[in-house]
Write an enzyme that holds these catalytic residues in place. Structure first.
Site: not given
Ligand SMILES: *Cc1c(COP(=O)(O)O)cnc(C)c1O
Length: 350
Positions: A90, A162, A186
């Site tokens: 990511w 993030d 998540k």
């Molecule tokens: C799932 C995830 C993303 C991406 O999310 P989307 O909603 O699919 O764009 C970005 N960063 C992390 C750490 C993730 O687990």
């Protein structure tokens, strides 16, 4: 996975929310009833994370990846540079997207120790470039199964994190961050929503070409309702926040998350049949990737796990193997069921 209690409540309220004679899904975002849902959800996440009053909480479209673009567009100019820490899938995607908008600098990346186990870089020695506008990292690498603990970095530039896959899973000192963002699917609720926590002094500097729906200031001025927000996802997120409060909040869920992860890693480490390739201090409590020593058994493992009601264990396509995502909503019993299955499978096939 969402908490079952939340799903049950949503189901009960689905057709007739709060005696309004309609579903939340059918309420206009301008309707006072929805505005109350939205405000309550914001208050609850503020309480849960102890968000200081000089931070805005935005409920936005575009998921985590939307924020990969929104961050540089909102808090940097074209000729600026920014530091990115590279620890897995990511953060690699984040720097790739940001590179379209400014100069990016890799200020460190994961390495392997003498035993070949993955380690995340020490943030203190974070080799920051001198003219950086912000520092970006991913607090929990969902695919690779690494997580930062004891986070600390001395820098004057805003720290952008993030936290898509570990927000609300442990206490966080929000005041150390410029921006925290998370896609909802998540640990917050269904997909289609992302939560952004942004320090107020970073507002008002978006580039002119920033799409309006990604503009933090504009969204803040409009209480995240510049355009129609993902209303139903926002409502469900609110139910999850209430559920989390009822679980004793983030402090309590973090203890349970630690227990769940420790049990699962112990089961992996105890048995030569299974491997995890992350160095112990950096192992994620949310995403536990593991391999079978004999990977020819992978598909049998997955098929039999599914028969046993254990779903979504296939590792990300980029890394293979298995991955157990044990987010807040996964109960201890779910982890124990997986461990029992793993022990059983090893015995039958070892
Ligand atoms: C799932 C995830 C993303 C991406 O999310 P989307 O909603 O699919 O764009 C970005 N960063 C992390 C750490 C993730 O687990």
């Amino acid at each position: 996975m969402l908490p079952e209690a939340v799903m049950v409540q949503a189901k009960e309220e689905f057709l007739n929310w709060n005696e309004q004679g309609c579903s939340v899904m059918e309420l206009s975002h301008r309707n006072q009833a929805f505005i109350e849902i939205a405000e309550q959800a914001e208050q609850d996440i503020r309480d849960l994370l102890n968000i200081p009053s000089n931070y805005k909480v935005l409920f936005m479209h575009g998921g985590g990846r939307g924020q990969f673009s929104a961050v540089p567009l909102n808090i940097s100019a074209k000729d600026d540079s920014a530091d990115y820490l590279i620890t897995g899938t990511w953060s690699k995607s984040a720097i790739k997207e940001a590179s379209r908008y400014l100069k990016t600098h890799e200020s460190g990346c994961s390495s392997t120790d003498e035993e070949g186990l993955i380690c995340v870089p020490n943030l203190k020695s974070g080799n920051l470039s001198s003219n950086s506008r912000y520092f970006h990292y991913c607090d929990n690498e969902t695919v690779d199964g690494t997580e930062f603990f004891d986070f600390s970095l001395n820098t004057d530039v805003p720290i952008v994190a993030d936290m898509s896959s570990n927000i609300l899973s442990k206490p966080v000192d929000v005041s150390r961050f410029g921006v925290i963002y998370a896609s909802a699917q998540k640990n917050i609720g269904p997909s289609g929503l992302s939560v952004v926590i942004v320090r107020e002094d970073l507002l008002g500097q978006a580039r002119p070409e920033t799409p309006a729906i990604l503009n933090y200031s504009l969204q803040a001025q409009n209480n995240s309702m510049f355009n129609t927000p993902p209303t139903y996802a926002w409502y469900l997120a609110g139910l999850v926040f209430k559920w989390l409060k009822a679980q004793g909040g983030v402090e309590n869920i973090s203890i349970i998350n630690r227990q769940k992860a420790d049990l699962l890693y112990a089961a992996i480490d105890e048995n030569d049949f299974y491997l995890n390739s992350v160095s112990v201090p950096f192992r994620s409590r949310m995403n536990v990737p593991f391999q079978l020593a004999n990977n020819e058994l992978d598909s049998l493992f997955l098929a039999q796990a599914e028969e046993a009601g254990l779903l979504a264990l296939k590792g990300h396509r980029s890394v293979g193997g298995m991955r157990a995502s044990i987010y807040n909503a996964m109960p201890l019993e779910g982890v124990n069921a997986l461990i029992n299955f793993m022990n059983d499978f090893a015995q039958r096939n070892g």
